[in-house]
Scaffold this active site. Structure first.
Site, PDB file in Angstrom:
ATOM      1  N   THR A  21       0.790  -1.173   0.092  1.00  0.00           N
ATOM      2  CA  THR A  21       0.031  -0.008   0.104  1.00  0.00           C
ATOM      3  C   THR A  21       0.745   1.318   0.020  1.00  0.00           C
ATOM      4  OG1 THR A  21      -2.081   1.297   1.046  1.00  0.00           O
ATOM      5  CG2 THR A  21      -0.336   0.051   2.540  1.00  0.00           C
ATOM      6  N   ASN A  22       0.274   2.468   0.380  1.00  0.00           N
ATOM      7  CA  ASN A  22       1.075   3.658   0.371  1.00  0.00           C
ATOM      8  C   ASN A  22       0.747   4.426   1.594  1.00  0.00           C
ATOM      9  OD1 ASN A  22      -1.160   5.473  -0.701  1.00  0.00           O
ATOM     10  ND2 ASN A  22      -0.803   4.129  -2.368  1.00  0.00           N
ATOM     11  N   TYR A  23       1.264   5.684   1.695  1.00  0.00           N
ATOM     12  CA  TYR A  23       1.134   6.523   2.990  1.00  0.00           C
ATOM     13  C   TYR A  23      -0.350   7.476   2.699  1.00  0.00           C
ATOM     14  CZ  TYR A  23       5.565   5.390   4.777  1.00  0.00           C
ATOM     15  OH  TYR A  23       6.648   4.767   5.492  1.00  0.00           O
ATOM     16  N   SER A  24      -1.090   7.355   1.734  1.00  0.00           N
ATOM     17  CA  SER A  24      -2.367   7.968   1.671  1.00  0.00           C
ATOM     18  C   SER A  24      -3.329   7.949   2.786  1.00  0.00           C
ATOM     19  CB  SER A  24      -2.991   7.879   0.384  1.00  0.00           C
ATOM     20  OG  SER A  24      -4.186   8.471   0.374  1.00  0.00           O
ATOM     21  N   ALA A  89      -4.798   7.562  -4.312  1.00  0.00           N
ATOM     22  CA  ALA A  89      -3.252   7.100  -4.648  1.00  0.00           C
ATOM     23  C   ALA A  89      -3.310   5.552  -4.916  1.00  0.00           C
ATOM     24  CB  ALA A  89      -2.582   7.220  -3.397  1.00  0.00           C
TER      25      ALA A  89
END
Ligand code: CTP
Length: 205
Positions: A21-24, A89
């Site tokens: 995943t990502n930091y969004s 994102a």
């Protein structure tokens, strides 16, 4: 207007206990959804996994996990909308295989093969009718304006919000530069995400 907004990250499964995943955080997308509701629009929010409470008085709320789930929801909803703002994102790659059992470690290194996901916004750019508006975000660490301008043209957008990752990702405030297909530029200075959202809506609609 009926407006589709996407928000948050996506999760791409590796096995039953792991994902990419990502930091969004979803805050910018949720702030846009809230502001659009307050401005009297009919808002459909498609959200990846976040810890935020959905704004009140949405016309529809769809909770999704992966880029593929988000693509399916967005492509079915977009034809009934006057505009879409893609803030999510979305992961560009997902594991080529999902293990159905928990992966066990061994002594050597592990290599994951990743395959491309669908570029949802580029797909919408191809489907877009003349009466529909399409707005994207460009999250960049380098060459902010050149990269955002490239995405604006490549994805057939009406507006793009150029966003330095260090100015907005995972934070309470944001700072964006809006670029339009007709060459306009509107700078929105650092402010809380709700204020930035209101200015974005005033500019693009
Ligand atoms: N986007 C999308 N589907 C994807 C990737 C991105 O719809 N699979 C959308 C995002 O919601 C955003 C815009 O495309 O509105 C730009 O996303 P960004 O991550 O900045 O760019 P990418 O298209 O992933 O390009 P690059 O990897 O070159 O930065």
């Amino acid at each position: 207007m009926r407006i589709l907004i996407t928000a948050g990250p996506t999760r791409e499964k590796i096995d039953p206990v792991r994902f990419i995943t990502n930091y969004s955080t979803g805050k910018m997308g949720y702030a846009l959804a809230q502001s659009a509701v307050e401005a009297g629009h009919e808002v459909v929010l498609v959200s990846g996994p976040v810890t935020l409470k959905a704004p009140e008085n949405l016309a529809e709320f769809h909770s999704v996990e992966s880029a593929q789930d988000m693509a399916e929801a967005v492509f079915s909803i977009f034809p009934s909308c006057d505009a879409a703002i893609m803030v999510a994102a979305v992961a560009d790659y997902r594991p080529a295989e999902i293990c159905s059992s928990k992966m066990k470690k061994s002594d050597g290194d592990l290599f994951l093969r990743l395959e491309r996901t669908t570029d949802i916004l580029a797909g919408l750019g191809k489907l877009k009718r003349d009466d529909q508006k399409l707005i994207g975000f460009a999250a960049e660490t380098d060459d902010l304006l050149a990269n955002a301008q490239g995405k604006l043209e490549r994805k057939n957008l009406d507006w793009i919000a150029a966003n330095k990752v260090s100015d907005g990702f995972g934070s309470e405030t944001n700072k964006v530069i809006l670029l339009s297909r007709t060459g306009e530029r509107v700078d929105i200075d650092t402010a809380d995400k709700k204020s930035v959202a209101e200015k974005i809506l005033e500019t693009v609609f």
